[in-house]
Write a protein that holds these residues in place. Structure first.
Motif, PDB file in Angstrom:
ATOM      1  N   ARG A  33       0.855  -1.181   0.000  1.00  0.00           N
ATOM      2  CA  ARG A  33       0.000   0.000   0.000  1.00  0.00           C
ATOM      3  C   ARG A  33       0.887   1.225   0.000  1.00  0.00           C
ATOM      4  O   ARG A  33       2.084   1.145   0.266  1.00  0.00           O
ATOM      5  CB  ARG A  33      -0.919   0.004   1.221  1.00  0.00           C
ATOM      6  CG  ARG A  33      -0.151   0.104   2.539  1.00  0.00           C
ATOM      7  CD  ARG A  33      -1.086  -0.010   3.719  1.00  0.00           C
ATOM      8  NE  ARG A  33      -0.349  -0.133   4.956  1.00  0.00           N
ATOM      9  CZ  ARG A  33      -0.060   0.888   5.760  1.00  0.00           C
ATOM     10  NH1 ARG A  33      -0.432   2.099   5.461  1.00  0.00           N
ATOM     11  NH2 ARG A  33       0.610   0.698   6.863  1.00  0.00           N
ATOM     12  N   MET A  81      -6.709  -2.826  -2.906  1.00  0.00           N
ATOM     13  CA  MET A  81      -7.905  -3.625  -3.182  1.00  0.00           C
ATOM     14  C   MET A  81      -7.576  -5.087  -3.484  1.00  0.00           C
ATOM     15  O   MET A  81      -8.460  -5.873  -3.774  1.00  0.00           O
ATOM     16  CB  MET A  81      -8.677  -3.022  -4.360  1.00  0.00           C
ATOM     17  CG  MET A  81      -9.178  -1.618  -4.086  1.00  0.00           C
ATOM     18  SD  MET A  81     -10.191  -0.922  -5.402  1.00  0.00           S
ATOM     19  CE  MET A  81      -9.119  -1.020  -6.820  1.00  0.00           C
ATOM     20  N   HIS A  82      -6.289  -5.435  -3.412  1.00  0.00           N
ATOM     21  CA  HIS A  82      -5.868  -6.784  -3.784  1.00  0.00           C
ATOM     22  C   HIS A  82      -5.049  -7.425  -2.673  1.00  0.00           C
ATOM     23  O   HIS A  82      -4.358  -6.738  -1.922  1.00  0.00           O
ATOM     24  CB  HIS A  82      -5.053  -6.743  -5.074  1.00  0.00           C
ATOM     25  CG  HIS A  82      -5.833  -6.178  -6.221  1.00  0.00           C
ATOM     26  ND1 HIS A  82      -6.749  -6.931  -6.933  1.00  0.00           N
ATOM     27  CD2 HIS A  82      -5.875  -4.938  -6.746  1.00  0.00           C
ATOM     28  CE1 HIS A  82      -7.307  -6.172  -7.855  1.00  0.00           C
ATOM     29  NE2 HIS A  82      -6.797  -4.959  -7.757  1.00  0.00           N
ATOM     30  N   ARG A 138      -2.832   3.066  -6.115  1.00  0.00           N
ATOM     31  CA  ARG A 138      -4.126   3.175  -5.425  1.00  0.00           C
ATOM     32  C   ARG A 138      -4.876   1.848  -5.445  1.00  0.00           C
ATOM     33  O   ARG A 138      -5.545   1.486  -4.492  1.00  0.00           O
ATOM     34  CB  ARG A 138      -4.982   4.255  -6.070  1.00  0.00           C
ATOM     35  CG  ARG A 138      -4.562   5.641  -5.702  1.00  0.00           C
ATOM     36  CD  ARG A 138      -5.498   6.640  -6.317  1.00  0.00           C
ATOM     37  NE  ARG A 138      -5.144   7.983  -5.911  1.00  0.00           N
ATOM     38  CZ  ARG A 138      -5.542   9.072  -6.534  1.00  0.00           C
ATOM     39  NH1 ARG A 138      -6.331   8.977  -7.591  1.00  0.00           N
ATOM     40  NH2 ARG A 138      -5.185  10.247  -6.100  1.00  0.00           N
ATOM     41  N   ALA A 139      -4.766   1.106  -6.542  1.00  0.00           N
ATOM     42  CA  ALA A 139      -5.470  -0.169  -6.676  1.00  0.00           C
ATOM     43  C   ALA A 139      -4.835  -1.274  -5.840  1.00  0.00           C
ATOM     44  O   ALA A 139      -5.499  -2.278  -5.549  1.00  0.00           O
ATOM     45  CB  ALA A 139      -5.522  -0.581  -8.144  1.00  0.00           C
TER      46      ALA A 139
END
Length: 85
Positions: free
Chosen positions: A11, A47-48, A43-44
């Motif tokens: 992150r 989410m993973h 940013r993505a």
């Protein structure tokens, strides 16, 4: 140089503002990818479950994938991104 663990979650460092991320990525000799693409990808990451999952979700070709990994290597080495707790 730090090696990004593709099976770990990363992150944006909470101490890093997005403008710092953008500034790092404007230096193409180090980041090798345009600012909007790297900012969007970082940013993505949250989410993973892992970098590998984020790369798979992004559906990048081989060359683009290698460039993203190289950019992440630089961002990890400079502390812009960190492993997620």
């Amino acid at each position: 140089m730090s090696t990004v663990d593709l099976d770990a979650a990363y992150r944006l460092n909470p101490c890093t503002a997005l403008d710092v991320l953008a500034h790092c990525c404007e230096r193409r000799e180090r980041c090798s990818l345009g600012t909007p693409d790297v900012v969007r990808f970082v940013r993505a990451l949250v989410m993973h479950a892992s970098v590998r999952d984020a790369l798979d979700a992004a559906d990048l070709g081989g060359t683009s994938r290698a460039r993203v990994v190289a950019a992440l290597e630089h961002l990890a080495a400079t502390g812009v991104i960190v492993t997620a707790p």
